[in-house]
Each structure stands twice: as C-alpha cells, then as structure tokens.
Scaffold this motif. Structure first.
Motif, PDB file in Angstrom:
ATOM      1  N   LYS A  91       0.921  -1.434  -0.005  1.00  0.00           N
ATOM      2  CA  LYS A  91      -0.270  -0.048  -0.004  1.00  0.00           C
ATOM      3  C   LYS A  91       0.888   1.125  -0.420  1.00  0.00           C
ATOM      4  N   LEU A  92       0.713   2.113  -0.734  1.00  0.00           N
ATOM      5  CA  LEU A  92       0.998   3.520  -0.818  1.00  0.00           C
ATOM      6  C   LEU A  92       0.002   4.603  -0.099  1.00  0.00           C
ATOM      7  N   TYR A  93       0.812   5.016   0.725  1.00  0.00           N
ATOM      8  CA  TYR A  93       0.094   5.777   2.206  1.00  0.00           C
ATOM      9  C   TYR A  93       0.313   7.176   2.935  1.00  0.00           C
ATOM     10  N   LYS A  94      -0.446   8.131   3.162  1.00  0.00           N
ATOM     11  CA  LYS A  94       0.243   9.346   3.517  1.00  0.00           C
ATOM     12  C   LYS A  94      -0.284   9.080   4.457  1.00  0.00           C
ATOM     13  N   HIS A  95       0.838   9.682   6.060  1.00  0.00           N
ATOM     14  CA  HIS A  95      -0.118  10.219   7.603  1.00  0.00           C
ATOM     15  C   HIS A  95       0.034  12.003   7.582  1.00  0.00           C
ATOM     16  N   ASP A  96      -0.793  12.227   8.210  1.00  0.00           N
ATOM     17  CA  ASP A  96      -1.258  13.340   8.534  1.00  0.00           C
ATOM     18  C   ASP A  96      -0.701  13.695  10.055  1.00  0.00           C
ATOM     19  N   GLU A  97      -0.897  15.358   9.926  1.00  0.00           N
ATOM     20  CA  GLU A  97       0.072  15.464  11.510  1.00  0.00           C
ATOM     21  C   GLU A  97      -0.602  14.675  12.801  1.00  0.00           C
ATOM     22  N   ASN A  98      -2.642  14.480  12.155  1.00  0.00           N
ATOM     23  CA  ASN A  98      -3.018  13.518  13.533  1.00  0.00           C
ATOM     24  C   ASN A  98      -2.516  12.178  13.669  1.00  0.00           C
TER      25      ASN A  98
END
Lengths: 231, 231
Positions: free
Chosen positions: B65-72
DNA sequence: GTCATTGTATGATAAATATCATAATTTTAA
DNA sequence: TTAAAATTATGATATTTATCATACAATGAC
C-alpha cells in the motif's frame, strides 16, 4: 476558437525555458514552424472528452479547467491550469483518446505541438525526455497529493482552501474575480452548490471575506488560512 | 527485510517485457548485475516518507500500500500496488524525497534499480524513455481518475467498489482474504472505520456477501456491482 | 495461560451535509 | 427592452456520516 498566423517566435516563448533547453536548434526550428497557436474565448471548449489525442498542448495565456462529466451530467473539476502548464497532461502518453474535457475559464491561448513530433523528440533526445518526464511527473503528483489534502477537509476548510488557491496560486492578490461560478467551485471541491454558497456567506458574515458577485476580497487572510488548515 | 543474492535472472523477469524491449543487451546486463532484490514480510515498511529517492522500485511479488500520514497520525491510502506495478511511481522523476510511505500488505519482493542508472538509460535510449513514460502516465492517470470515481460515491458505493476492486483486480476470485483491516479500508475510501464495519455488516445481512473475519465471499456480485455503480 | 492491546461490532446521538423549496438577482437570448 | 433562463441566496428539513460509548473477539507480549 481561431488559429493565429505562425509568428515563429518560439525563441521568446516562456515554455522554451522549461524544456527546450536540451533541444538542438534545428528541432526547435521545426517545432516552431509546425506549432499551431489557438485563441479561445472564455467558455470555449478546448478539448472534448472522447476525442483522439493528437497534440501536445500547453497554455500560453489565460486559465482553463480540466473536468469530467459523469452519466448524469454532473461535472467534476480535476484541476485548474494556468499559463505554462500542460493542458493535456493526463493520458497524453498513455492513451489514444481524452477521458476528460478542457474549457477556457478566461480568454486563453494554447500552443499546440504535433504529438508524434514530440514523441520523436523524446526518442532522439534523452535530456528532453527526462525534463518532460519531470514536468509531467510533477503535475500528476500535485493533483494526487492535493486531492488527498482536500479530501480530509470539511466544507469550510475546502472553500477556504479554494479561495487561498486563487488568491495565492493564480492571481497573487487578495482581490480577484472568481473564474468559477459557485456550481463549479462545488464541482472542484466535491460538495453541493448550496453549501458552497452558504459557506461563502458565512465567511462574509464573519468578516473574513467581502463578496461582490464574482469578485472576492480576502479581509482576514490569517483566519482563512486557519480554516483551510484545520477545517 | 533481507536482500537476496543476485541471481541475475533478469531475462526471465516479467518486468522485462514491460519496458526492456527497447534496451540493448549490454544495458540489461548492467541492470541485472546492479539490481537488488529485497524480501519483505507482511507489515514491513518498504519506503518511509521523507527519505531520499535513490532507487527505481517495482514489485516482483506480493501486495503493497502507498499511503500518507497526516500530522494527527491519521492515514490515507493512495493506492494498492500489485506485482509489476511501480512502487515509487509518484515523485520518482520530479522530487528528491518521498512524500508518501509504502508498506507490505503481504509478503513481498521488490526489485530495486539504481535511479541514476535508469535516468541514464532514459537519456541514452529514447524508446525506453517513451515506454517508461507511458507506464508512469498510465498509473498516475488511473489514480486520478479512480479517485474522482470514488469521490462521487456514498459509503455503500465505496465499500462495494473496494470489495469488487479486490475481487476483480487483485485476487480474481469471489472469495478472498482482505489484505486491509477495516481501519485501512476506511483510510482507502475516506470514511470512518465504524461506518465501513457497519456497511459490511449490512451487506452481510442483505445476503450480498459472507464475512469470515478477514475473509470475504461475494454472494450476489450483480447486486454489489449495482451498489458500486449507483451508490 | 493471562493480561493488555488491537480489531470488530453495534447502538445512540450529534454533527455535517444534501435535498427541497422559494425568492431575489444577474445574465442571456429573442 | 423584455421575457426566459441561470445564478446566487437563504431557510427548512431529511439524510448521511461522524462521534462517542460499550462489548466482545482476536492477537500478541510476557
């Protein structure tokens, strides 16, 4: 739309800097001679979904929207392209027909290069290939990453985001004329027209913006930024 | 993760067909010798956001999986890549550092090619440049257009869509083990975990699917397709 | 094995957003 | 210029979705 007599002024064209750096003089000459400039009035359709992809098109001046229409006629705006953006980025090297449309939001001029010729240039000039790839990669990335950014936001955040997008990215002014009507803003951010209108009204009531029809003045930019960031 | 001794079996590798067609024998030989295969266990991090982009990576086997994590700390899944997809498509030619992460959903093997070498190949081999561009263009397109498709749907439509995605695109079977937990499905379709669970339960109650923990059996595919199309 | 942690599940409620209705305003076309 | 159509605007209501609470099952650490 009308075609403009070829003035062969490629050497002065801004796009040249972007990716012509690595192209030999003779090729530029050829591109220059074969290129076609087209002038569009606001509202004109530049690309129609379904039509074959035959040119490599970039925007010389003006502003355009890339969008899709679903079966029910509801639109979705994919991106807004400004001068020296490629207008037919998506699919241009991977598909034979457009699967989105492009319309002029303001009077616009496109420069149309023969796609087969561009492909030949890629084949014969590696540096050119690499720089065009870089550009294309960059735009796709931006679309993908920004759509993720917008997806997280509620309607207040999204409307704030779009206002800042026009103020900072497109017009570089706190006062500008919206190139989209409220329905189109809704199609851009994926919310309903009514709620876009309502949100703008709320921003106005809160003293964050002033609204004069299609003209917007951003009064409290810091606040708008906060709403965009945390909304 | 562990590196695997280089078996130099590029000639049998499926990816070869995709874009090595135009590369001369000596270059393939070089790629073959310099390539590094890495083996990852389910759950291993393959790419960490922020790290420099040094390789051109494709997936030889498994699922990621390609993914991003935001600040929270909230995640957003960008796409699921299956064998012979490029794993680091986004940004690879337009940025120096990753702005997303990649994790193995199943035991996976990647083939890592030196990015500078790939760039050199692009510089010196136009046909190769064009075919790699085609591939990259295609994947970006797919991500962008599918995200528009999903955006239109309500939660029922989105869950149905994702189930069909795994059934048709990934496993080609009506019975499969979900490679994502409920939270990750939520991160993929942009809804909350609870509502994903609820929707799956509803599909189960309506006899559209059967649920055995992570295993799903699609009972009424036609219905599921309808929900995906019109939901 | 036991305990802590995470994942799955469901209900109740709150919040966000869409839909429907209506009206005023602006734009477009005849 | 005037009528028709589209756009902007706002309120009321319905629907969808998120949030909060709780429970139980599954998993992993010790």
């Amino acid at each position: 739309m009308k075609e403009v007599p070829n003035k062969c002024d490629c050497k002065e064209c801004d796009v040249r800097e972007m990716f012509y750096e690595h192209v030999e003089e003779q090729h530029i000459e050829f591109v220059c001679v074969t290129k076609i400039e087209k002038v569009f009035k606001k509202g004109d359709v530049i690309i129609e979904a379904g039509k074959p992809i035959e040119n490599f098109i970039y925007l010389k001046s003006g502003l355009v929207k890339l969008y899709k229409h679903d079966e029910n006629g509801k639109g979705q705006i994919i991106m807004i392209a400004k001068p020296f953006d490629f207008v037919n980025l998506l699919s241009v090297f991977s598909d034979t027909n457009y699967n989105y449309s492009v319309t002029a939001l303001e009077d616009s001029v496109t420069c149309n290069l023969d796609l087969d010729h561009i492909k030949n240039m890629i084949r014969t000039n590696g540096e050119f290939a690499l720089s065009i790839m870089k550009k294309i990669s960059k735009v796709s990335d931006t679309i993908i990453l920004e759509s993720l950014t917008v997806r997280k936001k509620n309607i207040h955040g999204r409307v704030a985001y779009i206002l800042l997008f026009f103020a900072d990215n497109i017009y570089e002014d706190k006062y500008f004329e919206l190139p989209l009507n409220r329905r189109e803003i809704a199609e851009f951010i994926g919310k309903t027209t009514e709620n876009v209108i309502r949100t703008l009204s709320e921003f106005r009531k809160d003293g964050i913006i002033k609204i004069f029809g299609k003209f917007i003045e951003i009064i409290d930019k810091e606040k708008l930024q906060q709403i965009s960031d945390f909304g």
